[in-house]
Scaffold this active site. Structure first.
Site, PDB file in Angstrom:
ATOM      1  N   ARG A 174       0.828  -1.288   0.055  1.00 18.82           N
ATOM      2  CA  ARG A 174      -0.150  -0.091   0.155  1.00 18.82           C
ATOM      3  C   ARG A 174       0.800   1.217   0.071  1.00 18.82           C
ATOM      4  O   ARG A 174       0.384   2.286   0.686  1.00 18.82           O
ATOM      5  CB  ARG A 174      -0.998   0.086   1.284  1.00 18.82           C
ATOM      6  CG  ARG A 174      -1.726  -1.053   1.314  1.00 18.82           C
ATOM      7  CD  ARG A 174      -2.965  -1.304   0.030  1.00 18.82           C
ATOM      8  NE  ARG A 174      -3.384  -2.383   0.109  1.00 18.82           N
ATOM      9  CZ  ARG A 174      -3.063  -3.536  -0.273  1.00 18.82           C
ATOM     10  NH1 ARG A 174      -1.853  -3.551  -1.066  1.00 18.82           N
ATOM     11  NH2 ARG A 174      -3.654  -4.796  -0.252  1.00 18.82           N
ATOM     12  N   SER A 223     -10.515  -1.116   3.702  1.00 18.07           N
ATOM     13  CA  SER A 223      -9.694  -1.074   4.901  1.00 18.07           C
ATOM     14  C   SER A 223      -9.221   0.188   5.449  1.00 18.07           C
ATOM     15  O   SER A 223      -8.672   1.025   4.735  1.00 18.07           O
ATOM     16  CB  SER A 223      -8.182  -1.867   4.613  1.00 18.07           C
ATOM     17  OG  SER A 223      -8.770  -3.134   4.204  1.00 18.07           O
ATOM     18  N   GLU A 304      -4.582   3.606   6.200  1.00 19.71           N
ATOM     19  CA  GLU A 304      -4.523   3.470   4.910  1.00 19.71           C
ATOM     20  C   GLU A 304      -5.458   4.399   4.132  1.00 19.71           C
ATOM     21  O   GLU A 304      -5.405   4.768   2.861  1.00 19.71           O
ATOM     22  CB  GLU A 304      -5.151   1.845   4.599  1.00 19.71           C
ATOM     23  CG  GLU A 304      -4.827   1.462   2.985  1.00 19.71           C
ATOM     24  CD  GLU A 304      -5.145  -0.163   2.942  1.00 19.71           C
ATOM     25  OE1 GLU A 304      -4.679  -0.851   3.734  1.00 19.71           O
ATOM     26  OE2 GLU A 304      -5.673  -0.597   2.093  1.00 19.71           O
TER      27      GLU A 304
HETATM   28  C1  LIG Z   1     -15.844  -1.758  -0.513  1.00 24.26           C
HETATM   29  C2  LIG Z   1     -14.345  -1.377  -0.739  1.00 24.26           C
HETATM   30  C3  LIG Z   1     -13.360  -2.504  -0.642  1.00 24.26           C
HETATM   31  C4  LIG Z   1     -11.783  -2.255  -0.995  1.00 24.26           C
HETATM   32  N1  LIG Z   1     -11.102  -3.279  -1.006  1.00 24.26           N
HETATM   33  C5  LIG Z   1      -9.703  -3.014  -1.196  1.00 24.26           C
HETATM   34  C6  LIG Z   1      -8.712  -4.226  -1.481  1.00 24.26           C
HETATM   35  O1  LIG Z   1      -9.052  -5.296  -1.514  1.00 24.26           O
HETATM   36  N2  LIG Z   1      -7.344  -3.789  -1.903  1.00 24.26           N
HETATM   37  C7  LIG Z   1      -6.899  -2.392  -1.730  1.00 24.26           C
HETATM   38  O2  LIG Z   1      -6.019  -2.304  -1.949  1.00 24.26           O
HETATM   39  N3  LIG Z   1      -7.844  -1.405  -1.873  1.00 24.26           N
HETATM   40  C8  LIG Z   1      -9.137  -1.652  -1.359  1.00 24.26           C
HETATM   41  N4  LIG Z   1     -10.043  -0.522  -1.102  1.00 24.26           N
HETATM   42  C9  LIG Z   1      -9.511   0.782  -1.233  1.00 24.26           C
HETATM   43  C10 LIG Z   1      -9.509   1.664  -2.548  1.00 24.26           C
HETATM   44  O3  LIG Z   1     -10.470   1.018  -3.487  1.00 24.26           O
HETATM   45  C11 LIG Z   1      -8.218   1.356  -3.421  1.00 24.26           C
HETATM   46  O4  LIG Z   1      -7.045   2.008  -2.664  1.00 24.26           O
HETATM   47  C12 LIG Z   1      -8.229   1.987  -4.622  1.00 24.26           C
HETATM   48  O5  LIG Z   1      -7.023   1.776  -5.298  1.00 24.26           O
HETATM   49  C13 LIG Z   1      -8.382   3.592  -4.540  1.00 24.26           C
HETATM   50  O6  LIG Z   1      -8.856   4.075  -5.746  1.00 24.26           O
HETATM   51  P1  LIG Z   1      -9.560   5.416  -6.008  1.00 24.26           P
HETATM   52  O7  LIG Z   1      -9.532   5.811  -7.527  1.00 24.26           O
HETATM   53  O8  LIG Z   1     -10.831   5.286  -5.495  1.00 24.26           O
HETATM   54  O9  LIG Z   1      -8.292   6.399  -5.471  1.00 24.26           O
HETATM   55  P2  LIG Z   1      -9.047   7.749  -4.555  1.00 24.26           P
HETATM   56  O10 LIG Z   1      -9.499   7.312  -3.064  1.00 24.26           O
HETATM   57  O11 LIG Z   1      -9.705   8.528  -5.540  1.00 24.26           O
HETATM   58  O12 LIG Z   1      -7.689   8.333  -4.167  1.00 24.26           O
HETATM   59  C14 LIG Z   1      -6.658   7.361  -3.549  1.00 24.26           C
HETATM   60  C15 LIG Z   1      -5.269   8.113  -3.877  1.00 24.26           C
HETATM   61  O13 LIG Z   1      -4.915   8.074  -5.031  1.00 24.26           O
HETATM   62  C16 LIG Z   1      -4.448   9.139  -5.622  1.00 24.26           C
HETATM   63  N5  LIG Z   1      -4.937   9.059  -6.935  1.00 24.26           N
HETATM   64  C17 LIG Z   1      -6.043   8.736  -7.746  1.00 24.26           C
HETATM   65  N6  LIG Z   1      -5.877   9.007  -8.803  1.00 24.26           N
HETATM   66  C18 LIG Z   1      -4.740   9.439  -9.052  1.00 24.26           C
HETATM   67  C19 LIG Z   1      -4.068   9.653 -10.366  1.00 24.26           C
HETATM   68  N7  LIG Z   1      -4.629   9.568 -11.669  1.00 24.26           N
HETATM   69  N8  LIG Z   1      -2.802  10.211 -10.352  1.00 24.26           N
HETATM   70  C20 LIG Z   1      -2.326  10.313  -8.946  1.00 24.26           C
HETATM   71  N9  LIG Z   1      -2.749   9.943  -8.037  1.00 24.26           N
HETATM   72  C21 LIG Z   1      -4.123   9.509  -7.959  1.00 24.26           C
HETATM   73  C22 LIG Z   1      -5.291  10.225  -4.903  1.00 24.26           C
HETATM   74  O14 LIG Z   1      -4.567  11.478  -4.893  1.00 24.26           O
HETATM   75  C23 LIG Z   1      -5.010   9.701  -3.497  1.00 24.26           C
HETATM   76  O15 LIG Z   1      -4.042   9.987  -2.694  1.00 24.26           O
HETATM   77  C24 LIG Z   1     -11.493  -0.994  -1.121  1.00 24.26           C
HETATM   78  C25 LIG Z   1     -12.591   0.079  -0.901  1.00 24.26           C
HETATM   79  C26 LIG Z   1     -13.638  -0.050  -0.649  1.00 24.26           C
HETATM   80  C27 LIG Z   1     -14.708   0.908  -0.737  1.00 24.26           C
END
Ligand SMILES: Cc1cc2nc3c(=O)[nH]c(=O)nc-3n(C[C@H](O)[C@H](O)[C@H](O)COP(=O)(O)OP(=O)(O)OC[C@H]3O[C@@H](n4cnc5c(N)ncnc54)[C@H](O)[C@@H]3O)c2cc1C
Length: 312
Positions: A174, A223, A304
């Protein structure tokens, strides 16, 4: 040429720039403040133009907001939300695929399955975008982004295009060493040969496992805390195989509430908005869990979930 928005000079971009736009409400937690300015670039050149002439402006970028709490006082500066141009999925030779940063992880997993590319099934369990997955080195069930990533294209905070390999970004659990302010544009992944029906069966299996064990239909952010390393646990005399949810459970965290925020009964490392939570309820609840775990086990939990913006 420039235009003026909220008394700040902006480069003459083609995408939309709007002030005081709801942001927290668009995320998975469905609470939190507004973006002072929201910029939607139409393509990479538009984004580069903006970055190269933005001056000292604070810049933020998000994908699906599935891992982020936007604090109630909102987010100053300019928040970038990528548009459709950044969500493309392109199949390449040798079981490779190039996908835009806004592509949803689940869509990438399914496209890979249909093309007979195995190894990316884990993405189907993560509800974010590829940009968010690169930033977080997202993963589940034993596979993470660094295992399938060949390279990714990024823009520097000044708009310069660069390509990075996973080794250059030092991806680990992570974690991505690339400083905040860099913007991921796309990623090239490599899988291995597989039968579409087998890969789709694996995706269904992942879906069922998650339905059983996680509150995926709630307003949540996945998480809340990262698992401490085995070394950290051993140092304070705890079984190194223990997971963070077990520590939370043992300090009475399961079901614990602050205002409208609650640690899920189903999976106690997941925090949920029961309907009326503010962002500060969520953050206070997380801090209470950290306090209890520190007091009981002498372990400092690492958030996280990203927390951004101003507290009200
Ligand atoms: C029900 C549920 C289950 C989940 N299960 C998991 C799991 O099993 N494993 C896991 O790892 N995560 C899990 N997550 C967490 C999450 O989905 C991941 O961390 C995911 O990768 C975040 O993506 P996002 O587009 O929503 O990021 P955001 O929440 O929009 O952003 C997260 C971070 O990424 C950065 N970011 C986003 N897009 C860009 C870009 N284009 N360039 C630079 N930085 C960027 C943002 O600035 C921020 O710092 C879960 C979440 C939920 C709600």
């Amino acid at each position: 040429m420039t235009s003026i928005c909220n008394n700040i000079l902006l480069p003459d971009v083609r995408g939309s720039v709007r002030e005081n736009q709801p942001l927290g409400a668009q995320g998975w937690f469905k609470c939190g403040g507004a973006a002072e300015k929201l910029f939607k670039p139409v393509d990479v050149e538009d984004l580069q133009l903006f970055l190269s002439s933005k001056g000292d402006e604070d810049i933020h970028i998000f994908g699906a907001l599935s891992n982020t709490i936007i604090r109630d006082g909102g987010l100053p500066g300019t928040t970038i939300r990528l548009g459709r141009d950044f969500a493309q999925i392109e199949m390449l030779e040798d079981y490779r695929m190039k996908v835009g940063a806004l592509a949803l992880d689940g869509n990438v997993a399914r496209a890979a399955a249909e093309a007979g590319i195995a190894g990316l099934e884990f993405l189907s369990g993560i509800p974010g975008t590829i940009g968010g997955a690169l930033r977080m080195n997202a993963g589940c069930y034993g596979t993470e982004i660094k295992d399938v990533l060949l390279e990714c294209e990024c823009l520097s905070p000044d708009g310069e295009l660069k390509v990075f390999t996973p080794a250059e970004m030092h991806l680990s659990y992570r974690h991505n060493d690339l400083p905040e302010g860099w913007i991921f544009l796309n990623a090239t992944f490599r899988g291995i040969a597989g039968k579409p029906e087998d890969i789709l069966a694996q995706i269904n299996h992942i879906k069922m496992r998650r339905e059983e064990s996680q509150p995926i239909r709630e307003k949540t952010g996945g998480s809340t805390f990262a698992n401490p390393s085995g070394e950290e646990l051993e140092k304070v005399g705890i079984d190194p195989s223990m997971k963070v949810w077990q520590l939370i459970d043992q300090v009475g965290g399961r079901g614990l509430r602050v205002g409208g925020a609650q640690m899920s009964e189903k999976h106690c490392n997941f925090m949920i908005n029961t309907g009326t939570a503010t962002a500060s309820d969520l953050e206070d609840l997380g801090e209470e869990i950290r306090r209890r775990v520190k007091e009981t086990f002498d372990i400092g939990l690492r958030w996280e979930i990203r927390r951004m913006g101003i507290q009200k």
